[in-house]
Structures are given as C-alpha cells and as structure tokens.
Design an enzyme around this catalytic site. Sequence first.
Site, PDB file in Angstrom:
ATOM      1  N   GLU A  19       0.822  -1.214   0.000  1.00 15.31           N
ATOM      2  CA  GLU A  19       0.000   0.000   0.000  1.00 15.31           C
ATOM      3  C   GLU A  19       0.848   1.253   0.000  1.00 15.31           C
ATOM      4  O   GLU A  19       2.028   1.231   0.321  1.00 15.31           O
ATOM      5  CB  GLU A  19      -0.939   0.028   1.205  1.00 15.31           C
ATOM      6  CG  GLU A  19      -0.310  -0.399   2.516  1.00 15.31           C
ATOM      7  CD  GLU A  19       0.884   0.381   2.955  1.00 15.31           C
ATOM      8  OE1 GLU A  19       0.789   1.635   2.940  1.00 15.31           O
ATOM      9  OE2 GLU A  19       1.914  -0.233   3.317  1.00 15.31           O
ATOM     10  N   GLU A  30       4.463  -0.621   1.407  1.00 13.10           N
ATOM     11  CA  GLU A  30       4.464  -0.876  -0.054  1.00 13.10           C
ATOM     12  C   GLU A  30       4.382  -2.373  -0.370  1.00 13.10           C
ATOM     13  O   GLU A  30       4.221  -2.756  -1.518  1.00 13.10           O
ATOM     14  CB  GLU A  30       5.725  -0.325  -0.749  1.00 13.10           C
ATOM     15  CG  GLU A  30       5.919   1.154  -0.636  1.00 13.10           C
ATOM     16  CD  GLU A  30       7.199   1.632  -1.355  1.00 13.10           C
ATOM     17  OE1 GLU A  30       7.906   0.800  -1.961  1.00 13.10           O
ATOM     18  OE2 GLU A  30       7.468   2.841  -1.287  1.00 13.10           O
TER      19      GLU A  30
END
Lengths: 367, 367
Positions: free
Chosen positions: B186, B330
């Site tokens: 994310e 991420e």
Amino acid sequence: VQAFYTSRLVPIRPITAGAEVIAEPDRSIEARARARQSILTKPAGSLGRLEDLACWLAARLGDVAPDMPRSEIFVFAADHGVAARGVSAYPQSVTEQMVHNFTRGGAAINVLARLADARIEVVDVGVASNEPTPAGAREARLGRGTRDLSRESAMTAAQVAQAFEIGARCVEESYSRGARLLVAGEMGIGNTTAAACLICAFTGANPSDVVGRGTGIDDPVLALKRAVVASALQRMQVDAKSAPLGVLAEVGGFELAAITGLYLAAAKRGVPVVLDGYLSAAAALTAVAIEPHSRDWMLASHLSTELGHAIALRALELEPLLDLKLRLGEGTGAALSLQIARAALALHREMATFAQAGVSGPAEAGA
Amino acid sequence: VQAFYTSRLVPIRPITAGAEVIAEPDRSIEARARARQSILTKPAGSLGRLEDLACWLAARLGDVAPDMPRSEIFVFAADHGVAARGVSAYPQSVTEQMVHNFTRGGAAINVLARLADARIEVVDVGVASNEPTPAGAREARLGRGTRDLSRESAMTAAQVAQAFEIGARCVEESYSRGARLLVAGEMGIGNTTAAACLICAFTGANPSDVVGRGTGIDDPVLALKRAVVASALQRMQVDAKSAPLGVLAEVGGFELAAITGLYLAAAKRGVPVVLDGYLSAAAALTAVAIEPHSRDWMLASHLSTELGHAIALRALELEPLLDLKLRLGEGTGAALSLQIARAALALHREMATFAQAGVSGPAEAGA
C-alpha cells in the site's frame, strides 16, 4: 607489503604495521553510501537494516553503489578425536558421507549456493577415512581427524599453521576468480564440542551456558558433552588472551582452524565474510583474538538455536540479520543471508531518488 | 459454490456453510511434507522455520513438495481525509507522486518485485488528485481520498463493498494468470493513522501503545496523531466484534478495505497471502474479524519497527519471519520474504534424503 596491497582493485589502507596487515573499510565511501540512502524515495531509515547492510558492503567493496559481488562458499570438512567420547548423535562416518553428499549437490548448502548463484567448494581438511577424498572435493587432509581434545592437544602448532595456509589459499584463489564476498561453512561430527571449548575460552563463559545439543543429543549425552568441555578447558594450560593460537591447537579442529585462517586472510585481503552459525562464531572469536580488526570484515548472518551462539555474537559485538531457528551449519545461514545482501544492494543501487522521481521529501511538508 | 470450487486445481474443502466459504489447508499434505523433512540429509529440525514454512506452503499449494509458486504483488494507493489534520511528515501529494514512481519502477517495492520475479500491479483505489490515474496503474478510484475519520465515517458501506470487490478481482485475475502466492502492499499519506484505529479497535489496545511515527513524525505530531486516533475511536459507535465492516467503514481507508477484501477472497480461493507490515496487519485483523479462518492463509513476513505492529501480530497469533527494522510498507517486507519462501521450498524439494545420499541417520548411532 605496501606494493602488494596497492595493486588491489579495492583501495585499502593498512592500519597495523608489520606482516599482519588487516585492511580498513573505506569510511568515506560508507558516508557517501549513507548520504545516497537519504535521497532515495522512502522515509529516511525506513529500510532499517537493509540500509545499514548496503552501506556496510559499500565501504568494503570500495564502491558507493556496488553490484552484488561474486560470492563463494567453502565448506571445510574434518573429523574430531573427541567424537570417540560419544558427544554426537551421529556416528563419525557421517562426516565422510556428507562430503560425498556435498560433492553430489544433495546437501542443504548446495541448494542454497545454487539459489545464491555462489560457487561452492568442499575442502577435506582431515576426514577420518581410509578412502581418498572424493572427486569434486579438494584434498587437503591434515590428519585422519584431530586427537581427542579432552585428553591431549587436538592439533600441533604445525597443523594449525597448515590450516591457516589452506584458508588463506581459498581467499587468494577466490579473489583471483573475482569473488568479493566469502562464506565458510563446515561439516564434522563432534565439532560443536570443539567450538564450545573455543567459545568458552575466548568469552570466559561457563560450559553450561555454551554447550548445546549440536545435531540433537539427549540429556545424558548433553551432560557428558558438558563434562568433556569442562575437563578440556581445565586440562588446557593456555591463556586465551596471550596465546589464542595455543588455544586453537589445544581444543580446536582442522575445519575450525581453516575457517579462522580464511577469516584472517580475507580481512587482510579486504574481502568481507558472512559468518554462519555456532562453528563460524567460534572461528570468528579465534580470528578476532589473533587480530582484533578482522572483526571489521565480518557480517553476522543469523542467530542459531545452538546454546551459546548468542553469547559468542555478543562477544563479537555483531548483530545477526536473521533468526530462523537454524542449527545446521554447513554455511546455510550465511548462504541464505546472501539473498538479503543482494536485496539490500539492489535497493541501494536501483531505487529512484526524490529528485529523479519528482517526489516531495519530508522537508517540504514542514514537519 | 461447490461446483465452482471443485473446478480448482488445488483441492479444498469448505469448512463453513453459506456463501462465505473459506478454504481449508490440506493437513494430510502438511503431514506428508513434515515426514519428508525428517528424511532429508540434516539433523531433524535443524532448518528450523524454513522447515515449518515449506510444510505450511505445501499444505496450501496442495503439493507435498511444491515448486516456488508464481507470486504477484498488488500495491493499493489511496488518500486519507485525516491527512488534513497534519498527522504525517509528508504532504498528501506524495501519494500520487509515489504512484508515478511505482509505475516507472523506481520504488523499493519495484526493486524487490524484480528480485522475487513477481508481477506487480499498482491499483489506484482513491488518490486525491485532479489528474487521471497514470498509465501503468489500474484506475479503481472510490473517491478523491476518504473523509476525515476523526470527524465522520471515512467511507460509506457501499465504498467498502466496492473495495472488497476490487480486492477479490485482483485475486481472481491473478489466479487465472497462475499466481498461487499473493502480496498486498500500500501507499497512502496518513494511512498509519487509519491503521492504528483499526488495530486499536480489533485488539482493544490503547492508542499510546499502537500509534507510532509512521513516515517519521516528531513528538508534537505524534501527540496530535494519538489524540486524533483516540477521538476517532471515541466518536465511532460501532462494536468491533459484532460489526467489523462498520469499523472498517468508520476508521479505515480505501486501500485498507481493498487489502482486507483481497485477504478474504484469497482465503476463499485457497491462495496463501504474505502479510507485510503495519497496514497489512490492520487489514489482516479486519479480515480475521470478519472471517476467523482467513488467518489460516496468512504468513507474517516481518516485524516492523512501527509501534503496535507486534501487538497486531500477537493478536493474529502469527510469528514474523524477519526482523530487519523495516517500516516502509508498499509490500516490501513481504516481497523480501518471498526469497525466504523460495529457499525453504528449494531445500524441501531438492535436498537428498538419507537413503539417496547413503548417509547414516541418528538412529544408527544409537543416540
């Protein structure tokens, strides 16, 4: 000595005088690598130990943003006279059997070497066998196993010197092949007993805190193993601080001596080494007792579950990268960590900077 | 539903009735994988967590000795209304800038995806921008960022449902491409504030133990962030146990909802997921609150330094593989762990057995 070192690809500066010259990591390159980390597109420090690892390697590879270096793994196999005391869960013949397994590619270290794209070489420094060293392994036998360290000196001073030469030759040959990152692994039934003696001698720890289950011994054998280590330490009339080579000869082993020699030679060559587990830590402690600055070239790959490994790493002041409850040896934890090193260097080299990516840094937020 | 599932390559058995059918890992395959580990040429258990990991994956891939599965990484990007409260060290525009960076391959997750040989897809589930989603990312915007969770419900129930559909679509599409191991990452400025709310709500922990520094905020901003989380939890009149979807709508975010939906859909599909860090744990807690057995498909990759991650993992009863002081998100920690999974499966599949290698087992030693 100066002329020899100045011909190297990686610039190094001697920090001790004389023949035993340990290389020095390049701190200016380390600082520049650190500065590079601060401009990559991520919050500062958010890659944690991967950032530290990239900078550590940069300083030792002589390049601010190095490629993953060519890596080689040497597995030193030897037998131990002390195995006759019954300190292992496996018969001594397993050492030779595993050398065959290594040469056929069936052991754990073979699998991990393939994954890490690392050359692997098996070095028979003293398997107790009437058969020759199998094809595919290097013959460098210093004896048919060591003598029983619980009763007499395991090795002669000459054997230790020969083992150091073997370790150094591995460094020189791999260096000439282009290797710039080395792993030393080992195989030897009974060798956690020898390693426990070295760890006790060099850390001052008690056998009850350092002697573990090795390949998986039960409680009675563990008690015997502790008694064997305690009596070996008592027998040995050598001061660890003033005579580390004497300690190594008294209670070490051929593979432990070869690994110690490899670590010392690598530190002189300016080639970083990735430590493995318990055996590797014992050899590292021995190397550091001989040459304290050799520690600057050691990366601790993992924390083993073998009792006493944490004590050894603390004495070395090294923080392990991984904790996966491994206790196999062979170089497996170190070989696995090569993947982490590869990732750390790839991130360091390939990530975009804030400027390249047009990403605002935290300063622009006023926070 | 039965016909749908029986068409799958991996046999699964439904363990709950109705439309929400979570797959069950194959325990008989897990037992056979465990038996295989015991005959490989190494002391029993000496590969520690790598053995456990290989058996865990075997049970979920429906194969006693599976190849490394095709892996895919989805990075969900979204903005958060709460960012207006000043809870991050970075401006909100960084979310969109990082989406561009992802599509150009310059972010940390891109580097690690390349190393892991994993397909990566960036999904814009609600970046606050007047510009269209950049080429190379998937447009699936549910809004221009969520509403400010400290003042009102962050999302509508319809938005949560849409986010779940997006997550499920990622699972189905990747499954049809042959992917059998998924990572959800994310990006979203302000999203550790939303994640902290979810972790507090689902674990009952106090904001002072769960709200951390995110991208690197200073003490005054940390105090503000804690107050924001505490007030959001107070504002929200939803019971976490009985209405987890309500909690998600109140204090979650688009990317958190999409990841929750992905985890739930993967558990229904019988596809294991590798959790990442703090955000991932918040989504995992939400998924497990909705469907407790979805936890059976979750592998915890690493322990982040973000305060509260350990609390979330303990609540999930998951033990992280790595502890490298990462706090980037991420999907980076998960992507790095794919290398560990690959090694675990290679060892499991490629090592010789005692019989194949002619190596004596410990039984023959009589120990």
